[in-house]
Design a protein around this motif. Structure first.
Motif, PDB file in Angstrom:
ATOM      1  N   ILE A   1       0.838  -1.203   0.000  1.00 47.48           N
ATOM      2  CA  ILE A   1       0.000   0.000   0.000  1.00 47.48           C
ATOM      3  C   ILE A   1       0.871   1.250   0.000  1.00 47.48           C
ATOM      4  N   LEU A   2       1.855   1.267   0.871  1.00 39.99           N
ATOM      5  CA  LEU A   2       2.776   2.401   0.903  1.00 39.99           C
ATOM      6  C   LEU A   2       3.490   2.548  -0.435  1.00 39.99           C
ATOM      7  N   PHE A   3       3.944   1.443  -0.993  1.00 40.57           N
ATOM      8  CA  PHE A   3       4.716   1.500  -2.232  1.00 40.57           C
ATOM      9  C   PHE A   3       3.874   2.051  -3.380  1.00 40.57           C
ATOM     10  N   ALA A   4       2.588   1.734  -3.400  1.00 43.09           N
ATOM     11  CA  ALA A   4       1.705   2.268  -4.437  1.00 43.09           C
ATOM     12  C   ALA A   4       1.616   3.788  -4.324  1.00 43.09           C
ATOM     13  N   HIS A   5       1.468   4.295  -3.096  1.00 43.85           N
ATOM     14  CA  HIS A   5       1.446   5.747  -2.895  1.00 43.85           C
ATOM     15  C   HIS A   5       2.805   6.357  -3.242  1.00 43.85           C
ATOM     16  N   TRP A   6       3.869   5.662  -2.890  1.00 47.43           N
ATOM     17  CA  TRP A   6       5.224   6.153  -3.163  1.00 47.43           C
ATOM     18  C   TRP A   6       5.454   6.290  -4.668  1.00 47.43           C
ATOM     19  N   LEU A   7       5.079   5.269  -5.430  1.00 50.25           N
ATOM     20  CA  LEU A   7       5.235   5.321  -6.883  1.00 50.25           C
ATOM     21  C   LEU A   7       4.408   6.451  -7.487  1.00 50.25           C
ATOM     22  N   ALA A   8       3.190   6.631  -6.971  1.00 54.98           N
ATOM     23  CA  ALA A   8       2.332   7.703  -7.475  1.00 54.98           C
ATOM     24  C   ALA A   8       2.968   9.063  -7.220  1.00 54.98           C
ATOM     25  N   CYS A   9       3.489   9.254  -6.022  1.00 54.70           N
ATOM     26  CA  CYS A   9       4.116  10.530  -5.678  1.00 54.70           C
ATOM     27  C   CYS A   9       5.376  10.754  -6.503  1.00 54.70           C
ATOM     28  N   ALA A  10       6.200   9.728  -6.637  1.00 53.79           N
ATOM     29  CA  ALA A  10       7.458   9.858  -7.376  1.00 53.79           C
ATOM     30  C   ALA A  10       7.224  10.143  -8.853  1.00 53.79           C
ATOM     31  N   SER A  11       6.101   9.678  -9.397  1.00 54.84           N
ATOM     32  CA  SER A  11       5.811   9.885 -10.820  1.00 54.84           C
ATOM     33  C   SER A  11       4.921  11.097 -11.071  1.00 54.84           C
ATOM     34  N   GLY A  12       4.595  11.848 -10.014  1.00 57.42           N
ATOM     35  CA  GLY A  12       3.829  13.078 -10.182  1.00 57.42           C
ATOM     36  C   GLY A  12       2.328  12.908 -10.215  1.00 57.42           C
ATOM     37  N   ASP A  13       1.817  11.752  -9.790  1.00 54.06           N
ATOM     38  CA  ASP A  13       0.374  11.513  -9.749  1.00 54.06           C
ATOM     39  C   ASP A  13      -0.158  11.974  -8.392  1.00 54.06           C
ATOM     40  N   ASP A  14      -0.458  13.260  -8.288  1.00 51.02           N
ATOM     41  CA  ASP A  14      -0.860  13.836  -7.005  1.00 51.02           C
ATOM     42  C   ASP A  14      -2.150  13.233  -6.469  1.00 51.02           C
ATOM     43  N   ALA A  15      -3.051  12.831  -7.359  1.00 44.27           N
ATOM     44  CA  ALA A  15      -4.338  12.296  -6.921  1.00 44.27           C
ATOM     45  C   ALA A  15      -4.175  11.002  -6.137  1.00 44.27           C
ATOM     46  N   LYS A  16      -3.157  10.211  -6.480  1.00 46.93           N
ATOM     47  CA  LYS A  16      -2.950   8.927  -5.815  1.00 46.93           C
ATOM     48  C   LYS A  16      -1.803   8.963  -4.803  1.00 46.93           C
ATOM     49  N   ALA A  17      -1.094  10.074  -4.765  1.00 47.76           N
ATOM     50  CA  ALA A  17       0.038  10.170  -3.835  1.00 47.76           C
ATOM     51  C   ALA A  17      -0.417  10.332  -2.397  1.00 47.76           C
ATOM     52  N   ALA A  18      -1.646  10.828  -2.211  1.00 48.00           N
ATOM     53  CA  ALA A  18      -2.246  10.981  -0.881  1.00 48.00           C
ATOM     54  C   ALA A  18      -1.354  11.818   0.030  1.00 48.00           C
ATOM     55  N   VAL A  19      -1.221  11.405   1.285  1.00 47.52           N
ATOM     56  CA  VAL A  19      -0.525  12.221   2.275  1.00 47.52           C
ATOM     57  C   VAL A  19       0.960  12.368   1.955  1.00 47.52           C
ATOM     58  N   LEU A  20       1.551  11.399   1.271  1.00 51.18           N
ATOM     59  CA  LEU A  20       2.961  11.524   0.897  1.00 51.18           C
ATOM     60  C   LEU A  20       3.165  12.746   0.005  1.00 51.18           C
ATOM     61  N   GLY A  21       2.280  12.899  -0.971  1.00 50.92           N
ATOM     62  CA  GLY A  21       2.371  14.045  -1.863  1.00 50.92           C
ATOM     63  C   GLY A  21       2.142  15.358  -1.134  1.00 50.92           C
ATOM     64  N   GLU A  22       1.215  15.356  -0.188  1.00 51.05           N
ATOM     65  CA  GLU A  22       0.929  16.571   0.573  1.00 51.05           C
ATOM     66  C   GLU A  22       2.148  17.020   1.378  1.00 51.05           C
ATOM     67  N   ILE A  23       2.797  16.078   2.031  1.00 53.05           N
ATOM     68  CA  ILE A  23       3.949  16.413   2.871  1.00 53.05           C
ATOM     69  C   ILE A  23       5.112  16.921   2.020  1.00 53.05           C
ATOM     70  N   VAL A  24       5.410  16.214   0.930  1.00 49.10           N
ATOM     71  CA  VAL A  24       6.533  16.614   0.086  1.00 49.10           C
ATOM     72  C   VAL A  24       6.257  17.958  -0.580  1.00 49.10           C
ATOM     73  N   SER A  25       5.034  18.169  -1.051  1.00 49.65           N
ATOM     74  CA  SER A  25       4.691  19.445  -1.688  1.00 49.65           C
ATOM     75  C   SER A  25       4.838  20.609  -0.715  1.00 49.65           C
ATOM     76  N   LYS A  26       4.406  20.406   0.514  1.00 45.91           N
ATOM     77  CA  LYS A  26       4.534  21.459   1.517  1.00 45.91           C
ATOM     78  C   LYS A  26       6.005  21.743   1.814  1.00 45.91           C
ATOM     79  N   ALA A  27       6.813  20.691   1.874  1.00 48.32           N
ATOM     80  CA  ALA A  27       8.245  20.867   2.132  1.00 48.32           C
ATOM     81  C   ALA A  27       8.923  21.618   0.991  1.00 48.32           C
ATOM     82  N   ILE A  28       8.537  21.310  -0.241  1.00 43.37           N
ATOM     83  CA  ILE A  28       9.094  22.022  -1.397  1.00 43.37           C
ATOM     84  C   ILE A  28       8.736  23.499  -1.319  1.00 43.37           C
ATOM     85  N   GLY A  29       7.476  23.781  -0.997  1.00 41.58           N
ATOM     86  CA  GLY A  29       7.041  25.168  -0.889  1.00 41.58           C
ATOM     87  C   GLY A  29       7.811  25.931   0.170  1.00 41.58           C
ATOM     88  N   GLU A  30       8.067  25.286   1.302  1.00 41.58           N
ATOM     89  CA  GLU A  30       8.826  25.943   2.367  1.00 41.58           C
ATOM     90  C   GLU A  30      10.258  26.223   1.923  1.00 41.58           C
TER      91      GLU A  30
END
Length: 269
Positions: free
Chosen positions: A227-256
């Motif tokens: 389950i984690l790996f599916a979210h990880w792959l989505a986030c790493a490939s830019g699929d924000d809709a499936k990245a879930a909380v991983l994408g949210e955390i990384v996006s916020k960190a990039i913005g900061e």
């Protein structure tokens, strides 16, 4: 897709041997004179690159909240490869961290910010406390790897790097064949920029670098939780809709990191 990437690129990158261990005591030596070309930069080891960024490394280790052995095995090994890959490349031409070493500073800054933000989340989302305790280390590591990967492909897509050998011979850097210093004859390099970048390709290109930067051992650990790996792959490939909380955390960190960065090399954490 990911299996193809790991199968082909994994063999290419992972056969290159272990990165240089980080030892903050840099041996003084007299390098050969650089070519008479303005703007050339020396090829440096991970030890040399990270010795000037101890505060980043110490902060990441503190936020990872793991044992020294585990930090060495998973976190520091990727950090060494990321440093050798980034060298002193800028993060951008005219925007954030547009100075030599900016790409490395940006990656470390995002990693530190993401680990700090992660501390405010119970992961996996909705998991009972006992499950969150068991999976804490893996989810923390997933966020760390995504933070370093998010912009790693930027140089390969948007920059043109000319490499100089010790005899001042020159060749163009092929990022898909390894880092700038993967050729043992590489001594210096000069950075230019493509007129038209490939920003839309950046997430997928970053995923292609995962076998080298994350490494086989790290990817195997991430894949141990489907389950984690599916979210990880989505986030790493830019699929924000499936990245879930991983994408949210990384996006916020990039913005900061982008919002607080300046021409200073002091980490924003």
């Amino acid at each position: 897709m990911f299996e193809i990437v790991v199968g082909k690129l994994g063999k290419l990158f992972l056969s290159g041997g272990s990165p240089t261990p980080v030892n903050f005591s840099v041996n003084a030596s007299s390098p050969p004179p650089s070519p008479a070309v303005p703007g050339t930069l020396p090829v440096l080891s991970a030890r040399e690159l990270l010795s000037a960024r101890r505060e980043y490394v110490n902060r990441i280790e503190e936020l990872a909240s793991t044992t020294p052995l585990h930090f060495e095995q998973y976190y520091l090994s990727m950090l060494r490869r990321f440093a050798e890959w980034s060298q002193q490349l800028p993060a951008s031409e005219v925007h954030h961290r547009a100075y030599p070493g900016g790409a490395l500073d940006h990656g470390l800054g995002v990693a530190a910010a993401a680990l700090r933000i992660r501390q405010g989340h119970l992961l996996p989302p909705g998991a009972p406390p006992e499950e969150a305790v068991l999976k804490k280390s893996l989810w923390t590591y997933a966020i760390y790897t995504l933070a370093l990967l998010h912009d790693a492909a930027n140089p390969s897509l948007n920059q043109v790097v000319t490499v100089f050998g010790e005899d001042h011979s020159t060749w163009g850097w092929n990022p898909w064949a390894g880092g700038i210093g993967s050729n043992p004859n590489a001594r210096w390099y000069k950075v230019g920029f493509h007129r038209h970048g490939h920003q839309r390709c950046q997430p997928c290109a970053g995923l292609m670098l995962a076998p080298y930067l994350v490494g086989g051992e790290g990817l195997a650990w991430l894949q141990s939780d489907p389950i984690l790996f599916a979210h990880w792959l989505a986030c790493a490939s830019g699929d924000d809709a499936k990245a879930a909380v991983l994408g949210e955390i990384v996006s916020k960190a990039i913005g900061e990191s982008v919002g607080h960065c300046s021409d200073s090399r002091s980490p924003t954490m």
